[in-house]
Design a protein around this motif. Structure first.
Motif, mmCIF file in Angstrom:
data_model
loop_
_atom_site.group_PDB
_atom_site.id
_atom_site.type_symbol
_atom_site.label_atom_id
_atom_site.label_comp_id
_atom_site.label_asym_id
_atom_site.label_seq_id
_atom_site.Cartn_x
_atom_site.Cartn_y
_atom_site.Cartn_z
ATOM 1 N N GLU A 1 0.633 -1.381 -0.310
ATOM 2 C CA GLU A 1 0.224 -0.176 0.221
ATOM 3 C C GLU A 1 0.394 1.152 -0.134
ATOM 4 O O GLU A 1 1.683 1.337 0.443
ATOM 5 N N LEU A 2 0.400 2.087 -0.792
ATOM 6 C CA LEU A 2 1.336 3.357 -1.265
ATOM 7 C C LEU A 2 0.224 4.705 -0.149
ATOM 8 O O LEU A 2 -0.580 4.370 -0.136
ATOM 9 N N ARG A 3 1.232 5.053 0.354
ATOM 10 C CA ARG A 3 0.827 6.649 1.494
ATOM 11 C C ARG A 3 2.134 7.880 1.119
ATOM 12 O O ARG A 3 3.048 7.349 0.526
ATOM 13 N N ALA A 4 0.583 8.609 0.490
ATOM 14 C CA ALA A 4 2.088 9.716 -0.303
ATOM 15 C C ALA A 4 0.258 11.147 -0.030
ATOM 16 O O ALA A 4 -0.672 10.843 -0.523
ATOM 17 N N PRO A 5 1.136 12.334 0.006
ATOM 18 C CA PRO A 5 0.083 13.479 -0.522
ATOM 19 C C PRO A 5 -0.595 13.047 -1.803
ATOM 20 O O PRO A 5 -0.180 12.581 -2.935
ATOM 21 N N ALA A 6 -2.166 13.599 -1.804
ATOM 22 C CA ALA A 6 -3.019 13.377 -2.403
ATOM 23 C C ALA A 6 -2.693 13.782 -4.044
ATOM 24 O O ALA A 6 -2.727 12.982 -4.597
ATOM 25 N N ASP A 7 -2.369 14.656 -3.954
ATOM 26 C CA ASP A 7 -1.605 15.645 -5.306
ATOM 27 C C ASP A 7 -0.419 15.194 -5.936
ATOM 28 O O ASP A 7 0.083 15.059 -6.830
ATOM 29 N N ASP A 8 0.718 14.107 -4.621
ATOM 30 C CA ASP A 8 1.456 13.656 -5.173
ATOM 31 C C ASP A 8 1.944 11.998 -5.426
ATOM 32 O O ASP A 8 2.294 11.525 -6.733
ATOM 33 N N ARG A 9 0.548 11.488 -5.219
ATOM 34 C CA ARG A 9 -0.075 10.006 -5.374
ATOM 35 C C ARG A 9 0.243 9.503 -6.638
ATOM 36 O O ARG A 9 0.899 8.481 -6.995
ATOM 37 N N LEU A 10 -0.229 10.149 -7.604
ATOM 38 C CA LEU A 10 -0.401 9.657 -9.180
ATOM 39 C C LEU A 10 1.134 9.683 -9.674
ATOM 40 O O LEU A 10 1.787 8.242 -9.902
#
Length: 174
Positions: free
Chosen positions: A102-111
């Motif tokens: 599972e990847l956790r990253a800020p919403a705007d960075d995730r993609l």
């Protein structure tokens, strides 16, 4: 999100990577960018993103950097890819089907992070097979799945045909 849509799926990784890398085609001799405005927002959302202007900006930066790395391996652009993934965390979750990351990253960075991870996955699965189209007038990329590893063009019907026709015309002129 189904298992097939989850980051880390080899088919999804390659699909996402090529969709993003090929989002800046040259049409009628003019460079275009489909990661801007409403079309970009729709594309980002279809890939599981938010479609915000900040996300599209990060996605374009990741795309441009991966394109530079693929065109010129060993470039300093790797530092930019490191910056894209900074702050992202992957954690394992054990399921009955095995381990899911599972990847956790800020919403705007995730993609953008997912695209960098997809690039890494494709590189590992198909070393040396991710390449730019051999047509200098094209800005598209391909993953060569041919047995001999000799694919050159994004499409045999368009770039391959054009390049072969040019080579033939050149030979007949000589």
């Amino acid at each position: 999100m189904t298992e097939d849509e989850r980051p880390g799926n080899p088919m999804r990784d390659e699909e996402l990577l090529l969709a993003v890398l090929n989002s800046a085609p040259v049409l009628d001799g003019r460079p275009t960018d489909t990661l801007v405005g409403e079309p970009g927002q729709e594309s980002a959302r279809s890939w599981g993103g938010t479609g915000t202007p900040a996300e599209l900006d990060r996605l374009r930066r990741a795309r441009d950097t991966i394109q530079a790395v693929v065109r010129s391996p060993g470039t300093a652009a790797l530092d930019e890819l490191t910056a894209v993934t900074a702050g992202a965390v992957r954690t394992p979750r054990v399921t009955t089907a095995g381990v899911v990351w599972e990847l956790r990253a800020p919403a705007d960075d995730r993609l953008a992070v997912e695209v960098v991870l997809a690039w890494s996955s494709v590189q590992a699965a198909h070393p040396g097979r991710l390449r730019p189209c051999a047509n200098d007038e094209c800005n598209l990329f391909l993953v060569d799945h041919s047995r001999p590893g000799a694919a050159k063009w994004c499409s045999m019907a368009t770039c391959g045909n054009r390049m072969k026709a040019r080579a033939h015309a050149e030979r007949t002129r000589s």
